[in-house]
Design a protein around this motif. Structure first.
Motif, short mmCIF file in Angstrom:
data_model
loop_
_atom_site.label_atom_id
_atom_site.label_comp_id
_atom_site.label_asym_id
_atom_site.label_seq_id
_atom_site.Cartn_x
_atom_site.Cartn_y
_atom_site.Cartn_z
N THR A 144 -7.26 -7.48 13.14
CA THR A 144 -6.95 -6.40 13.86
C THR A 144 -8.38 -5.79 14.52
N HIS B 68 4.29 0.64 6.56
CA HIS B 68 4.20 1.16 5.05
C HIS B 68 5.72 1.57 4.33
N LYS C 204 0.78 -1.27 -0.03
CA LYS C 204 -0.07 0.04 0.03
C LYS C 204 0.97 1.21 -0.10
N THR D 278 1.04 -7.21 16.87
CA THR D 278 2.10 -6.61 16.80
C THR D 278 2.76 -6.19 18.13
N GLN E 216 -3.36 -2.28 7.17
CA GLN E 216 -3.66 -3.64 7.29
C GLN E 216 -4.38 -4.35 5.88
#
Ligand code: GDP
Ligand code: IMO
Ligand code: MG
Length: 423
Positions: A239, A42, A17, A130, A224
Motif C-alpha cells: 500500500t 476492520h 486488528k 482495493t 493493513q
C-alpha cells in the motif's frame, strides 16, 4: 512520561486488528487511527451483530471513548458518510467523540478513477489494489498537490478542488480508458462534505500531545500490515503508507519516545489479498481448507484471500521493524481440526538456508523450510486460560514464541469480542 500503545498487523493485513482494538479499547480514553484509508476493513462482532469499519477507529462502539482520525489517514468523505449512516442505524452516538485531524488528506473522486486506470494499465502486473484511491491520494500528498480535511473550511476550497481535478484529467490521458461517471461521483462527493463538516475538526498533533500531558490513555490503531508497508513491504505489491510503528509518529504527530507497548497481531496461519509474493502460500487443498475454516474473504472487497502457513522469518522481520513487545495471535480456532500444522522456520534460496528476507521477494525463488506440529483436533470454545488449552496448542504457541523472541500475550479463539485469552 505518558505513552501511546500501538496495535498493528504483522503480516499482509486482516490479522484481526479491529476485533482486538475493540476488545482493548475499554482500557483507554482515546483510540487513534494513524494511516491508511478505506482500503482497510476492520471487523467487529458482538451482541450477535457484525460491523465492518473502514475509516472510523475501532473504539467507536465503546461509550464515551474518543476516536481520532489522524493526519496520516486518507479519507474519502463518501465512504465515511456511509459508515456514519450505518453507525446511526445501530444507535451509536458518535457526534462529539469522533474527531478528524485537519491535516488528514482527502480522497477525491478522480483519485479513485486514477487508481482504476493505473491498475488497468499494469495489466497482469497489477497490485490488486482495493481501488479506493489510496495510491493516487498519497502520491498527491508527497507530490505536494493534495487537499486536506482542513481545506474544506477555506473559501478557496472549490478552486483548489478544480485545479487538482484538472491535473488528474490530464494524467488520465496516459492510461487506458476505464468507465467512470464523474458527474455522479462528484455530486455525491460534494454532498458528503456536509456530513464531514458536521464533525469536529482538530489540530490532531496538539490534541494528542495535550491529551498525553493530561494523562489520557491512548491506543493507536494501524491499518493493513507491515508486509504492505511502502518502505519495508513486498514492494511494489504494497500500500502507499507506513504501516509500521514509525508511522504512528508521523501519522499522529508524536515523538518516538512516546511509543509504549507495541502489540503485533498475527494470525495462527497467514493470508494475503491481491497480488505479490507470498512464500508460504498453499495454493492447494490446505489453502482451500484454511479459507473455508477461516472464512477468508476480504472485508472491503469480498475477494477470496490467498492462504498459507505462518511464516516465522517474515514475522521476525516485522517484529524487528515494529519493536513489538507483545504478540497477539488470532484465529487459532481455524486450525482446530487440522491433523498437521506447519510453520516456516527458514527460507531456502540461492542454495542456502536463510533467516533474513531477501531484498526483493518478487525475484527470488524462495522455498520455505517447514516444521510440522501435531494438531489438537478439538474445539477451543471452552478454553479461557492458556493452561486450559490442549497440550498440542500450547506446544505450538511456546515453540513459535521461541522462534520469535517475543511473548504471546493474547490468543483469539473466535471472531466474537469475548473470545480472547489474555495471558
Ligand atoms: P482486520 O483488517 O485486521 O481488522 O481484520 P478483518 O476484520 O479484515 O479480518 C479478520 C476476520 O477474522 C474478521 O472476519 C473477524 O471477524 C475474524 N476474526 C478475528 N479474530 C478471529 C478469531 O480469533 N477467530 C476467528 N475464527 N475469526 C476471527
Ligand atoms: P486491513 O486494514 C489486506 C492490499 C490490497 C492490495 C494492496 C494495495 O483491513 O488489514 P491499496 O488499496 O492500498 O492500493 O491496495 O494492499 N490491502 C489490504 N490487504 N487488508 C487491508 O487492510 C488492506 N489494505 C490494502 O489488497 O494488495
Ligand atoms: Mg481487514
Amino acid at each position: 512520561m505518558h505513552k501511546i500503545d500501538v496495535i498493528l498487523g504483522l503480516q499482509w493485513g486482516d490479522e484481526g486488528k479491529g476485533k482486538i482494538v475493540d476488545y482493548l479499547a475499554n482500557g483507554y480514553d482515546i483510540v487513534a487511527r494513524f494511516q491508511g484509508g478505506p482500503n482497510a476493513g476492520h471487523t467487529l462482532k458482538f451482541g450477535g451483530n457484525k460491523y465492518v469499519l473502514h475509516t472510523v477507529p475501532s473504539g467507536i462502539f465503546r461509550e464515551n471513548l474518543i476516536n481520532l482520525i489522524g493526519n496520516g489517514v486518507v479519507l474519502d468523505p463518501v465512504v465515511f458518510q456511509r459508515e456514519l449512516r450505518s453507525l446511526e442505524q445501530s444507535d451509536v452516538q458518535f457526534h462529539s467523540r469522533l474527531l478528524i485531524s485537519r491535516k488528514a488528506h482527502l480522497i477525491l473522486p478522480t483519485h479513485r478513477w486514477l487508481d482504476a486506470a493505473s491498475e488497468a494499465h499494469k495489466g497482469k502486473l497489477k497490485i490488486g489494489s482495493t481501488l479506493k484511491g489510496i495510491g493516487p491520494t498519497y502520491m498527491d500528498k508527497t507530490g505536494r498537490n493534495g487537499l486536506r480535511v482542513g481545506d474544506v473550511e477555506l473559501s478557496v476550497f472549490r478552486e483548489q478542488y478544480e485545479s487538482l481535478k484538472t491535473k488528474h484529467m490530464e494524467l488520465l490521458k496516459i492510461y487506458p480508458a476505464v468507465p467512470f461517471d464523474l458527474q455522479a461521483e462528484e455530486k455525491a462527493w460534494f454532498e458528503s462534505l456536509d456530513t464531514l463538516r458536521s464533525l469536529p475538526f482538530v489540530d490532531g498533533e496538539y490534541y494528542i500531545n495535550d491529551a498525553l500531558a493530561a494523562g489520557k490513555k491512548i491506543l493507536a490503531e494501524g491499518a493493513q500490515g507491515s508486509m504492505l508497508d511502502i518502505d519495508f513491504g513486498t514492494y511494489p505489491f504494497v500500500t502507499s503508507s507506513n504501516t509500521v510503528t514509525a508511522g504512528v509518529c508521523t501519522g499522529l504527530g508524536i515523538a518516538p519516545q512516546r511509543v509504549g507497548r507495541v502489540i503485533g497481531i498475527t494470525k495462527a496461519y497467514c493470508t494475503r489479498v491481491g497480488g505479490g509474493p507470498f512464500p508460504t502460500e498453499q495454493d492447494n487443498e490446505t489453502g482451500d481448507q484454511l479459507r473455508r475454516e477461516g472464512q477468508e474473504f476480504g472485508s472491503t472487497t469480498g475477494r477470496p484471500r490467498r492462504c498459507g502457513w505462518i511464516d516465522l522469518p517474515q514475522l521476525r522481520y516485522t517484529i524487528m521493524l515494529n519493536g513489538v513487545t507483545d504478540i497477539c495471535m488470532t484465529k487459532i480456532d481455524v486450525l482446530n481440526f487440522f491433523t498437521e500444522i506447519k510453520a516456516a522456520t527458514h527460507y531456502r534460496f540461492g542454495g542456502r538456508e536463510h533467516l533474513n528476507l531477501p531484498f526483493d521477494l518478487c525475484h527470488v525463488d524462495i522455498e520455505p523450510v517447514f516444521k510440522s506440529y501435531r494438531g489438537w483436533n478439538a474445539s477451543l470454545d471452552s478454553a479461557t486460560t492458556f493452561e486450559s488449552l490442549p497440550d498440542e496448542t500450547r506446544t505450538y504457541l511456546h515453540d513459535l514464541e521461541k522462534y520469535l523472541g517475543v511473548p504471546v500475550k493474547m490468543i483469539s479463539t473466535g471472531p466474537e469480542r469475548e473470545k480472547l485469552i489474555v495471558c
